[in-house]
Design a protein around this motif. Structure first.
Motif, PDB file in Angstrom:
ATOM      1  N   ARG A  79      -8.509   0.133   2.964  1.00  0.00           N
ATOM      2  CA  ARG A  79      -9.661  -0.652   3.440  1.00  0.00           C
ATOM      3  C   ARG A  79     -10.962  -0.107   2.841  1.00  0.00           C
ATOM      4  O   ARG A  79     -11.982   0.012   3.530  1.00  0.00           O
ATOM      5  CB  ARG A  79      -9.710  -0.633   4.973  1.00  0.00           C
ATOM      6  CG  ARG A  79      -8.510  -1.303   5.610  1.00  0.00           C
ATOM      7  CD  ARG A  79      -8.549  -1.317   7.128  1.00  0.00           C
ATOM      8  NE  ARG A  79      -7.334  -1.940   7.656  1.00  0.00           N
ATOM      9  CZ  ARG A  79      -6.167  -1.290   7.787  1.00  0.00           C
ATOM     10  NH1 ARG A  79      -6.064  -0.019   7.457  1.00  0.00           N
ATOM     11  NH2 ARG A  79      -5.119  -1.934   8.252  1.00  0.00           N
ATOM     12  N   GLY A 133       0.823  -1.204   0.000  1.00  0.00           N
ATOM     13  CA  GLY A 133       0.000   0.000   0.000  1.00  0.00           C
ATOM     14  C   GLY A 133       0.856   1.252   0.000  1.00  0.00           C
ATOM     15  O   GLY A 133       0.546   2.246  -0.665  1.00  0.00           O
ATOM     16  N   THR A 134       1.945   1.197   0.742  1.00  0.00           N
ATOM     17  CA  THR A 134       2.842   2.353   0.808  1.00  0.00           C
ATOM     18  C   THR A 134       3.403   2.670  -0.576  1.00  0.00           C
ATOM     19  O   THR A 134       3.471   3.848  -0.968  1.00  0.00           O
ATOM     20  CB  THR A 134       3.989   2.072   1.807  1.00  0.00           C
ATOM     21  OG1 THR A 134       3.412   1.813   3.090  1.00  0.00           O
ATOM     22  CG2 THR A 134       4.947   3.238   1.893  1.00  0.00           C
ATOM     23  N   ASN A 160      -7.772   4.569   9.218  1.00  0.00           N
ATOM     24  CA  ASN A 160      -7.132   3.680  10.190  1.00  0.00           C
ATOM     25  C   ASN A 160      -7.064   4.313  11.588  1.00  0.00           C
ATOM     26  O   ASN A 160      -7.613   3.788  12.549  1.00  0.00           O
ATOM     27  CB  ASN A 160      -5.722   3.328   9.650  1.00  0.00           C
ATOM     28  CG  ASN A 160      -4.992   2.321  10.511  1.00  0.00           C
ATOM     29  OD1 ASN A 160      -5.311   2.132  11.675  1.00  0.00           O
ATOM     30  ND2 ASN A 160      -4.001   1.676   9.936  1.00  0.00           N
ATOM     31  N   HIS A 217      -2.573   7.951   7.290  1.00  0.00           N
ATOM     32  CA  HIS A 217      -1.485   6.981   7.154  1.00  0.00           C
ATOM     33  C   HIS A 217      -0.395   7.533   6.249  1.00  0.00           C
ATOM     34  O   HIS A 217       0.796   7.427   6.550  1.00  0.00           O
ATOM     35  CB  HIS A 217      -2.051   5.661   6.595  1.00  0.00           C
ATOM     36  CG  HIS A 217      -1.179   4.484   6.855  1.00  0.00           C
ATOM     37  ND1 HIS A 217      -0.118   4.160   6.054  1.00  0.00           N
ATOM     38  CD2 HIS A 217      -1.197   3.552   7.852  1.00  0.00           C
ATOM     39  CE1 HIS A 217       0.476   3.066   6.534  1.00  0.00           C
ATOM     40  NE2 HIS A 217      -0.160   2.687   7.617  1.00  0.00           N
ATOM     41  N   LYS A 267      -4.759  -6.969   3.364  1.00  0.00           N
ATOM     42  CA  LYS A 267      -5.241  -6.668   4.729  1.00  0.00           C
ATOM     43  C   LYS A 267      -6.464  -7.558   4.976  1.00  0.00           C
ATOM     44  O   LYS A 267      -6.317  -8.771   4.941  1.00  0.00           O
ATOM     45  CB  LYS A 267      -5.492  -5.177   4.865  1.00  0.00           C
ATOM     46  CG  LYS A 267      -4.192  -4.412   4.593  1.00  0.00           C
ATOM     47  CD  LYS A 267      -4.169  -3.010   5.054  1.00  0.00           C
ATOM     48  CE  LYS A 267      -2.748  -2.480   5.096  1.00  0.00           C
ATOM     49  NZ  LYS A 267      -1.985  -2.569   3.834  1.00  0.00           N
ATOM     50  N   ASP A 292      -6.453   6.961  -0.510  1.00  0.00           N
ATOM     51  CA  ASP A 292      -5.840   5.807   0.145  1.00  0.00           C
ATOM     52  C   ASP A 292      -7.007   4.946   0.632  1.00  0.00           C
ATOM     53  O   ASP A 292      -7.565   5.176   1.701  1.00  0.00           O
ATOM     54  CB  ASP A 292      -4.953   6.273   1.314  1.00  0.00           C
ATOM     55  CG  ASP A 292      -4.420   5.097   2.138  1.00  0.00           C
ATOM     56  OD1 ASP A 292      -4.850   3.952   1.902  1.00  0.00           O
ATOM     57  OD2 ASP A 292      -3.574   5.344   3.028  1.00  0.00           O
TER      58      ASP A 292
HETATM   59  C1  LIG Z   1      -4.772   3.305   5.679  1.00  0.00           C
HETATM   60  C2  LIG Z   1      -3.524   2.626   5.233  1.00  0.00           C
HETATM   61  N1  LIG Z   1      -2.941   3.030   4.116  1.00  0.00           N
HETATM   62  C3  LIG Z   1      -1.811   2.465   3.658  1.00  0.00           C
HETATM   63  C4  LIG Z   1      -1.229   1.427   4.334  1.00  0.00           C
HETATM   64  C5  LIG Z   1       0.072   0.863   3.824  1.00  0.00           C
HETATM   65  O1  LIG Z   1      -0.010  -0.463   3.425  1.00  0.00           O
HETATM   66  P1  LIG Z   1       1.309  -1.391   3.426  1.00  0.00           P
HETATM   67  O2  LIG Z   1       1.504  -1.838   4.834  1.00  0.00           O
HETATM   68  O3  LIG Z   1       0.911  -2.516   2.502  1.00  0.00           O
HETATM   69  O4  LIG Z   1       2.424  -0.601   2.906  1.00  0.00           O
HETATM   70  C6  LIG Z   1      -1.813   0.961   5.515  1.00  0.00           C
HETATM   71  C7  LIG Z   1      -1.187  -0.143   6.280  1.00  0.00           C
HETATM   72  O5  LIG Z   1      -1.636  -0.533   7.314  1.00  0.00           O
HETATM   73  C8  LIG Z   1      -2.989   1.578   5.984  1.00  0.00           C
HETATM   74  O6  LIG Z   1      -3.576   1.212   7.114  1.00  0.00           O
END
Ligand SMILES: Cc1ncc(COP(=O)(O)O)c(C=O)c1O
Length: 343
Positions: free
Chosen positions: A174, A61-62, A142, A86, A202, A171
């Motif tokens: 979820r 996700g990052t 989150n 996040h 996730k 983003d």
């Molecule tokens: C809201 C949100 N965005 C992005 C990410 C990033 O995902 P990743 O851990 O796959 O890099 C997360 C990870 O928990 C998240 O909660």
């Protein structure tokens, strides 16, 4: 019930037996050369699901968020982010490190930024200051305990963005949780953003991977940026295959996770030291403030650990997340452990 009830995150979910079989049998090519059929299928499915032209499979996700910001922005620009987001707090500063843009943080009501306040924070173009070019949203949110951002809030922010020629990146790590909880389709949310990142790894339980979707020319550039960041993967079909199952099969069961988070919240709200309003739990993330006469957060987590319940400490409190690999008995074990430790 699992041997250990792991509520630290929905990222701890293990791939299902069906996913493991699909990994073993996946037809693969070389995705960097553009001919892995399973990745091509997943990217098309992701784009279609969100109502966008094209999709890109990314390792995390990052990386999806950082690639999106990099494609939408240039140096000397500014990005509006929610203060607890996040992207701003938990992604190792890629806004500045990779995109070389400045973040402008806006506080919010449970993750929903006020469109008027966002508009007031858009910079007037001048030689002195950065140009505002992008707004980043997060749904579910989150750090706001998995709050669902209302569709009307998205609409208000879209109007602001359009008035000022800004892009919106969502983003949606979820986003399927937001859809399951609100009844609003992922397409409706996605339709109000220019690009969307969502995670397969996730609550949807794939072992690895996230998707970035948006206009075709955006994804074409994103593919180059992904390569530059080292995210080009070769026989990636073995990872895309469980991703297809995540997207087609696992989205339907997220309501179960939400039900368990609510039951967990009802079980621990009101215990000594726990500041939690169970009515505020909308999806699968439960965050509460903790202040106890004889126990620190670390002491609480240690006590839970001894009773085979895992949770995470976050600033000023504790986080528990429900997911496929915790069932009703895990919830019962957690509630019993909290009671024994705190009362
Ligand atoms: C809201 C949100 N965005 C992005 C990410 C990033 O995902 P990743 O851990 O796959 O890099 C997360 C990870 O928990 C998240 O909660």
């Amino acid at each position: 019930m699992s041997e250990i009830s792991d509520f630290r995150s929905d990222t701890v979910t293990r791939p299902t037996p069906e996913m493991r079989r699909a990994m073993a049998e996946a037809v693969v090519g070389d995705d960097v050369l553009g001919d892995d059929p399973t990745v091509i299928m997943l990217e098309a499915l992701a784009a279609d699901t969100m109502g966008k032209e094209a999709g890109l499979f990314v390792p995390s996700g990052t990386m999806g968020n950082s690639v999106a910001v990099k494609v939408w922005t240039r140096e000397l620009e500014e990005v509006i982010v929610e203060a607890r987001s996040h992207i701003y707090n938990m992604e190792s500063t890629h806004l500045t490190f990779i995109s070389r843009v400045t973040p402008r943080t806006i506080t919010s009501r449970r993750g929903a930024m006020d469109p008027d306040e966002v508009e007031r924070n858009i910079r007037t173009p001048s030689v002195h200051s950065p140009r505002t070019s992008l707004i980043c949203l997060e749904n579910t949110h989150n750090s706001w305990s998995g709050a669902v951002i209302p569709l009307d809030n998205f609409r208000g922010l879209r109007e602001v963005a359009d008035r000022h020629g800004l892009r919106i990146h969502l983003d949606g790590a979820r986003l399927f949780n937001a859809a399951a909880a609100s009844g609003v389709s992922v397409r409706e949310y996605a339709g109000l953003a220019d690009s969307v990142m969502f995670c397969l790894s996730k609550g949807l339980s794939a072992p690895v991977g996230s998707m970035l979707v948006g206009p075709r020319d955006f994804i074409d550039t994103a593919r180059r940026v992904r390569k530059a960041l080292g995210g080009g993967m070769r026989q990636a079909g073995v990872l895309a295959a469980p991703g297809i199952i995540a997207l087609t099969g696992m989205t339907k069961r997220l309501g179960e996770d939400h039900g368990r988070a609510k039951r967990l919240a009802a079980g621990i709200a009101g215990l000594p030291g726990v500041s939690l309003d169970p009515a505020a739990i909308e999806t699968n993330i439960l965050i509460f403030g903790f202040s106890h006469p004889r126990l620190t957060c670390a002491g609480l987590l240690d006590g839970l650990d001894k009773k085979r319940v895992l949770a995470l400490a976050i600033a000023g409190g504790v986080r528990l997340v429900t997911h496929k690999d915790v069932d009703d008995e895990d919830v019962d074990r957690a509630v019993a452990a909290f009671r024994e430790i705190l009362i």
